[in-house]
Design a protein around this motif. Sequence first.
Motif, PDB file in Angstrom:
ATOM      1  N   LYS A  88      41.435  27.515  42.589  1.00 57.42           N
ATOM      2  CA  LYS A  88      40.298  28.443  42.625  1.00 57.42           C
ATOM      3  C   LYS A  88      40.383  29.331  43.868  1.00 57.42           C
ATOM      4  N   GLY A  91      42.806  32.068  43.654  1.00 58.66           N
ATOM      5  CA  GLY A  91      42.507  33.072  42.653  1.00 58.66           C
ATOM      6  C   GLY A  91      43.410  33.007  41.434  1.00 58.66           C
ATOM      7  N   LEU A  92      43.947  31.818  41.126  1.00 65.96           N
ATOM      8  CA  LEU A  92      44.794  31.667  39.941  1.00 65.96           C
ATOM      9  C   LEU A  92      43.943  31.869  38.687  1.00 65.96           C
ATOM     10  N   ASP A  93      44.575  32.245  37.590  1.00 66.65           N
ATOM     11  CA  ASP A  93      43.886  32.553  36.332  1.00 66.65           C
ATOM     12  C   ASP A  93      43.526  31.249  35.614  1.00 66.65           C
ATOM     13  N   VAL A  95      42.010  28.595  33.131  1.00 67.62           N
ATOM     14  CA  VAL A  95      41.595  28.504  31.733  1.00 67.62           C
ATOM     15  C   VAL A  95      40.323  27.671  31.643  1.00 67.62           C
ATOM     16  N   ILE A 115      46.010  26.681  33.879  1.00 73.44           N
ATOM     17  CA  ILE A 115      45.999  28.068  34.325  1.00 73.44           C
ATOM     18  C   ILE A 115      46.920  28.864  33.409  1.00 73.44           C
ATOM     19  N   LEU A 116      46.782  30.188  33.453  1.00 70.21           N
ATOM     20  CA  LEU A 116      47.709  31.063  32.739  1.00 70.21           C
ATOM     21  C   LEU A 116      48.639  31.718  33.736  1.00 70.21           C
ATOM     22  N   PRO A 118      51.816  34.692  34.438  1.00 66.25           N
ATOM     23  CA  PRO A 118      51.842  36.134  34.226  1.00 66.25           C
ATOM     24  C   PRO A 118      52.264  36.555  32.830  1.00 66.25           C
ATOM     25  N   HIS A 120      51.216  34.887  30.128  1.00 68.28           N
ATOM     26  CA  HIS A 120      50.210  34.188  29.323  1.00 68.28           C
ATOM     27  C   HIS A 120      50.681  32.773  28.943  1.00 68.28           C
ATOM     28  N   THR A 122      50.771  28.761  29.444  1.00 72.84           N
ATOM     29  CA  THR A 122      49.820  27.777  29.940  1.00 72.84           C
ATOM     30  C   THR A 122      50.546  26.773  30.823  1.00 72.84           C
TER      31      THR A 122
END
Length: 130
Positions: A88, A91-93, A95, A115-116, A118, A120, A122
């Motif tokens: 968090k 700033g990771l993407d 899910v 997380i995703l 670059p 997309h 998983t």
Amino acid sequence: MAVQDFITGIQHVGIPSRDLDKTIAFYKSIGFEQAGLFPNGDNRCAFMRLGNLTIETWEGDPTNPEAGAINHISLNTTDIDQAFAAAKQQGLDLVNDEIQSIPTFWAKGIRFFNILGPNHETIEFCQILA
């Protein structure tokens, strides 16, 4: 603190299955051993192991009959709470909004988040509870 401080390597690769019994038999035929077979709701999940490679395969999710059928790559995580906080903070993407759990896997369950990447893809961070 960074998320890589809490991972030790690949834990497993996740591949959904149309026919779990056939998938287990296939991996056994090429030298894998069944490391675990667990209930997950109304479905089952098997872990197949050959050396340091573990494949998680399960029933109940759609499969991709084309190349690219791998669902996720899981990283072995030593402290899921710290890893989640670090992900968090970095700033990771994410899910998942919170850490997930499956109590029926292994002896005491697992906790994980995804997380995703670059492309997309998983990437799962997973801690097997001891």
